[in-house]
Design a protein around this motif. Structure first.
Motif, mmCIF file in Angstrom:
data_model
loop_
_atom_site.group_PDB
_atom_site.id
_atom_site.type_symbol
_atom_site.label_atom_id
_atom_site.label_comp_id
_atom_site.label_asym_id
_atom_site.label_seq_id
_atom_site.Cartn_x
_atom_site.Cartn_y
_atom_site.Cartn_z
ATOM 1 N N ALA A 224 0.847 -1.203 0.000
ATOM 2 C CA ALA A 224 0.000 0.000 0.000
ATOM 3 C C ALA A 224 0.873 1.241 0.000
ATOM 4 O O ALA A 224 2.011 1.219 0.480
ATOM 5 C CB ALA A 224 -0.907 -0.001 1.226
ATOM 6 N N ARG A 225 0.311 2.307 -0.538
ATOM 7 C CA ARG A 225 0.962 3.620 -0.478
ATOM 8 C C ARG A 225 -0.061 4.635 0.014
ATOM 9 O O ARG A 225 -1.229 4.565 -0.346
ATOM 10 C CB ARG A 225 1.477 4.046 -1.850
ATOM 11 C CG ARG A 225 2.695 3.277 -2.324
ATOM 12 C CD ARG A 225 3.136 3.811 -3.670
ATOM 13 N NE ARG A 225 4.314 3.125 -4.186
ATOM 14 C CZ ARG A 225 4.846 3.343 -5.385
ATOM 15 N NH1 ARG A 225 4.300 4.242 -6.190
ATOM 16 N NH2 ARG A 225 5.902 2.673 -5.770
ATOM 17 N N ARG A 226 0.423 5.566 0.806
ATOM 18 C CA ARG A 226 -0.430 6.663 1.248
ATOM 19 C C ARG A 226 0.334 7.973 1.066
ATOM 20 O O ARG A 226 1.504 8.071 1.372
ATOM 21 C CB ARG A 226 -0.836 6.492 2.706
ATOM 22 C CG ARG A 226 -2.085 5.650 2.902
ATOM 23 C CD ARG A 226 -3.320 6.377 2.358
ATOM 24 N NE ARG A 226 -4.562 5.637 2.537
ATOM 25 C CZ ARG A 226 -5.106 4.849 1.649
ATOM 26 N NH1 ARG A 226 -4.503 4.636 0.493
ATOM 27 N NH2 ARG A 226 -6.247 4.248 1.879
ATOM 28 N N THR A 227 -0.379 8.975 0.553
ATOM 29 C CA THR A 227 0.209 10.278 0.288
ATOM 30 C C THR A 227 -0.555 11.328 1.072
ATOM 31 O O THR A 227 -1.782 11.229 1.235
ATOM 32 C CB THR A 227 0.140 10.602 -1.219
ATOM 33 O OG1 THR A 227 0.791 9.558 -1.944
ATOM 34 C CG2 THR A 227 0.811 11.923 -1.531
ATOM 35 N N ALA A 228 0.163 12.335 1.564
ATOM 36 C CA ALA A 228 -0.476 13.405 2.327
ATOM 37 C C ALA A 228 0.196 14.731 2.019
ATOM 38 O O ALA A 228 1.370 14.779 1.629
ATOM 39 C CB ALA A 228 -0.400 13.111 3.824
ATOM 40 N N MET A 229 -0.568 15.814 2.198
ATOM 41 C CA MET A 229 -0.023 17.160 2.130
ATOM 42 C C MET A 229 -0.236 17.814 3.481
ATOM 43 O O MET A 229 -1.291 17.647 4.112
ATOM 44 C CB MET A 229 -0.692 17.988 1.031
ATOM 45 C CG MET A 229 -0.402 17.481 -0.366
ATOM 46 S SD MET A 229 -1.015 18.575 -1.685
ATOM 47 C CE MET A 229 0.307 19.794 -1.701
ATOM 48 N N ALA A 230 0.776 18.578 3.915
ATOM 49 C CA ALA A 230 0.703 19.253 5.208
ATOM 50 C C ALA A 230 1.225 20.669 5.067
ATOM 51 O O ALA A 230 2.229 20.910 4.394
ATOM 52 C CB ALA A 230 1.510 18.485 6.259
ATOM 53 N N LEU A 231 0.543 21.605 5.695
ATOM 54 C CA LEU A 231 0.983 22.995 5.711
ATOM 55 C C LEU A 231 1.810 23.264 6.955
ATOM 56 O O LEU A 231 1.454 22.829 8.060
ATOM 57 C CB LEU A 231 -0.226 23.933 5.694
ATOM 58 C CG LEU A 231 -1.177 23.826 4.502
ATOM 59 C CD1 LEU A 231 -2.327 24.805 4.666
ATOM 60 C CD2 LEU A 231 -0.442 24.084 3.204
ATOM 61 N N LEU A 290 4.153 7.467 2.085
ATOM 62 C CA LEU A 290 4.464 6.288 2.897
ATOM 63 C C LEU A 290 4.205 5.036 2.071
ATOM 64 O O LEU A 290 3.137 4.891 1.474
ATOM 65 C CB LEU A 290 3.587 6.263 4.160
ATOM 66 C CG LEU A 290 3.571 4.952 4.961
ATOM 67 C CD1 LEU A 290 4.943 4.679 5.573
ATOM 68 C CD2 LEU A 290 2.497 4.992 6.043
ATOM 69 N N SER A 291 5.184 4.152 2.016
ATOM 70 C CA SER A 291 5.000 2.820 1.420
ATOM 71 C C SER A 291 4.930 1.816 2.554
ATOM 72 O O SER A 291 5.785 1.824 3.447
ATOM 73 C CB SER A 291 6.172 2.483 0.493
ATOM 74 O OG SER A 291 6.200 3.366 -0.598
ATOM 75 N N ASP A 292 3.917 0.964 2.513
ATOM 76 C CA ASP A 292 3.645 0.074 3.646
ATOM 77 C C ASP A 292 3.529 -1.358 3.154
ATOM 78 O O ASP A 292 2.950 -1.616 2.087
ATOM 79 C CB ASP A 292 2.343 0.499 4.335
ATOM 80 C CG ASP A 292 2.116 -0.207 5.653
ATOM 81 O OD1 ASP A 292 2.516 0.353 6.698
ATOM 82 O OD2 ASP A 292 1.539 -1.308 5.641
ATOM 83 N N ASN A 293 4.052 -2.283 3.919
ATOM 84 C CA ASN A 293 4.036 -3.695 3.528
ATOM 85 C C ASN A 293 2.863 -4.478 4.104
ATOM 86 O O ASN A 293 2.750 -5.683 3.865
ATOM 87 C CB ASN A 293 5.351 -4.365 3.932
ATOM 88 C CG ASN A 293 6.516 -3.881 3.102
ATOM 89 O OD1 ASN A 293 6.358 -3.559 1.929
ATOM 90 N ND2 ASN A 293 7.687 -3.801 3.714
ATOM 91 N N GLU A 294 1.990 -3.832 4.854
ATOM 92 C CA GLU A 294 0.879 -4.551 5.479
ATOM 93 C C GLU A 294 -0.462 -4.319 4.780
ATOM 94 O O GLU A 294 -1.228 -5.242 4.574
ATOM 95 C CB GLU A 294 0.784 -4.190 6.956
ATOM 96 C CG GLU A 294 1.974 -4.711 7.754
ATOM 97 C CD GLU A 294 1.715 -4.675 9.252
ATOM 98 O OE1 GLU A 294 0.529 -4.767 9.668
ATOM 99 O OE2 GLU A 294 2.697 -4.560 10.005
ATOM 100 N N GLY A 295 -0.772 -3.070 4.437
ATOM 101 C CA GLY A 295 -2.052 -2.829 3.772
ATOM 102 C C GLY A 295 -2.497 -1.396 3.903
ATOM 103 O O GLY A 295 -1.881 -0.586 4.596
ATOM 104 N N GLU A 296 -3.611 -1.070 3.205
ATOM 105 C CA GLU A 296 -4.089 0.298 3.142
ATOM 106 C C GLU A 296 -4.457 0.847 4.516
ATOM 107 O O GLU A 296 -4.102 1.985 4.856
ATOM 108 C CB GLU A 296 -5.307 0.362 2.209
ATOM 109 C CG GLU A 296 -5.043 -0.079 0.773
ATOM 110 C CD GLU A 296 -4.214 0.930 0.007
ATOM 111 O OE1 GLU A 296 -4.036 2.062 0.507
ATOM 112 O OE2 GLU A 296 -3.736 0.590 -1.090
ATOM 113 N N ALA A 297 -5.186 0.080 5.288
ATOM 114 C CA ALA A 297 -5.635 0.570 6.591
ATOM 115 C C ALA A 297 -4.450 0.834 7.509
ATOM 116 O O ALA A 297 -4.420 1.844 8.235
ATOM 117 C CB ALA A 297 -6.589 -0.446 7.234
#
Length: 476
Positions: A224-231, A290-297
């Motif tokens: 899974a991958r998750r992307t975020a933007m932060a100010l 973030l690249s994760d080896n477990e899953g989206e959640a």
């Protein structure tokens, strides 16, 4: 070379490659003669397009016999004029675009062998099709080629986790300036057998030999991958968030980009279809992946935990986490369109600097003051790979001003301010774009005389005729 010698050379070249693969008419040469930024306008004697390594070797041998300089070119996406001939009409432009095959892919070894003219996106797709990942990613990946990214040791957005092009290359096939073929393609992670010849050619911008193929390292594809933007309110807050995210996410943190609010405002102006997920209420924005080896959640929870804590501590003003792949791609599109928005806005002074991360915030603040004092009204377009200490510290002309005049009058002084500031912080004037023609004087100014002397010795030893991409990296 007189006219008769030139005709004999071109006839011999056509006999080697076939007439259709040797271009010599002005209208055919035009697409190859100007660099991507349209800063350098060369005049090639001809464009040669070999189809395999043996033909490259034969062309180089022919050039060595006739003492014809060779300028290699891949996708022509470079930013420092490293793949453009001079205007003399005496240099051969050697295009490697026909050499675009994936020769081999082994999931057991985690290695893909690609020819130099293979477009980076094609390598990524081939790896993905085999259930693996080739992580080198940059805005020009749809046209940049393997040979080009290796010859400049390109970085991209995932250096934080996977390293730059040098780190991703296990071996090379190279045609030497004498037209010999060195088969250094390897699938080995360990090979301690003398000098590392591979590293001589990576980052050399074609001045020591021609890369014709490479063994590239593949990785397991994350679950899974998750992307975020932060100010964030200050550059130091971004640096602190980077350290906090590294501590919490470890090797899973694969991207960490810093973008000024002004750079994103330019994107909004010129590409209004690209929507920001947050209102720009702070001067700086960070893009995390973030690249994760477990899953989206699991990935979602980890990233939200990091950002939630940072908001509680006052380090982050606001944040948005992409919930879908489309939202993640939209966030990355904002980052990747900054150079395009700058080009739409007009000519600008580009800098590709590297500074130790610990000194990045001080560099950003002090250099902004120096530049705006020297160039009143100048607009700073600052963005880049904070995770590995590489910023594109660009300077746009004042709003409504004559951009071409601004560039002509102020570029040298601006370069000196920014590069001196980077050097004072223990940094570099070129992080990932290379030296090419643009930064020849900078190399002599900021490299130690000992380093320059060693570089000249290597160049003289490998290319005694001085035919390989002359006038790039080192002045003749």
């Amino acid at each position: 070379m007189n006219k008769a010698e030139r005709i004999r050379f071109l006839d011999a070249l056509r006999a080697l490659l076939g007439a259709s693969h040797v271009l010599s008419e002005a209208h055919d040469l035009a697409p190859y003669a100007t660099d991507w930024r349209k800063r350098y306008h060369g005049k090639p004697m001809a464009v040669a397009m070999p189809g395999d390594t043996a033909q490259v070797a034969e062309v180089v041998q022919l050039c060595a016999t006739h003492r014809v300089p060779i300028v290699p070119q891949g996708g022509n996406t470079g930013l420092v004029g490293g793949a453009t001939t001079d205007a003399s009409g005496t240099e051969l432009l050697l295009s490697l675009r026909r050499m675009n095959r994936i020769r081999d892919l082994s999931t057991a070894d985690g290695v893909l062998v690609a020819e130099a003219g293979c477009v980076l996106a094609a390598v990524q797709q081939a790896a993905d099709g085999a259930g693996m990942l080739f992580p080198l990613s940059l805005a020009a990946e749809g046209s940049a080629t393997v040979g080009g990214v290796l010859s400049t040791n390109a970085g991209g957005t995932a250096v934080l986790r996977y390293g730059n092009a040098r780190s991703l290359c296990l071996g090379l096939e190279v045609v030497t300036p004498q037209g010999q073929i060195w088969n250094g393609l390897s699938a080995l992670r360990k090979d301690n057998t003398g000098y590392d010849l591979r590293d001589l050619f990576i980052g050399a911008e074609g001045t020591l030999g021609l890369i014709t193929a490479a063994s590239l390292q593949l990785f397991a594809r994350p679950a899974a991958r998750r992307t975020a933007m932060a100010l964030v309110a200050h550059a130091q807050d971004a640096v602190d968030l980077l350290q906090q995210a590294r501590g919490a996410l470890g090797a899973g943190l694969t991207g960490f980009e810093l973008m000024s609010a002004h750079s994103l405002q330019l994107v909004q102006r010129h590409f209004p279809r690209l929507r920001l997920p947050l209102e720009l209420s702070s001067p700086w924005c960070v893009l995390l992946e973030l690249s994760d080896n477990e899953g989206e959640a699991h990935a979602q929870a980890r990233l939200e935990a990091v950002l939630g804590l940072a908001m509680e501590q006052g380090r982050v003003v606001d944040a948005a986490v992409a919930q879908t792949l489309a939202q993640a791609q939209a966030m990355w599109a904002l980052r990747e369109h900054i150079p395009l928005a700058q080009a739409q806005e007009g000519l600008n002074i580009k800098h590709d600097i590297a500074v130790p991360i610990s000194r990045m915030a001080a560099f950003v603040e002090s250099t902004a003051e120096l530049v705006t004092q020297a160039l009143p009204g100048a607009r700073l377009v600052v963005f880049g790979h904070l995770g590995d200490g590489n910023l594109h510290y660009n300077v746009q002309a004042p709003l409504g001003g004559d951009a071409a005049d601004f560039l002509a009058r102020h570029q040298d002084a601006c370069n000196r301010i920014v590069h001196d500031a980077a050097a004072a912080c223990g940094g570099s004037f070129s992080a990932e774009h290379g030296v090419g023609q643009l930064k020849l004087d900078d190399l002599l100014r900021y490299k130690s005389p000992v380093a320059v002397a060693m570089m000249r010795a290597i160049k003289a030893a490998l290319d005694p005729q001085g035919l390989m991409n002359p006038g790039k990296v080192l002045r003749p």
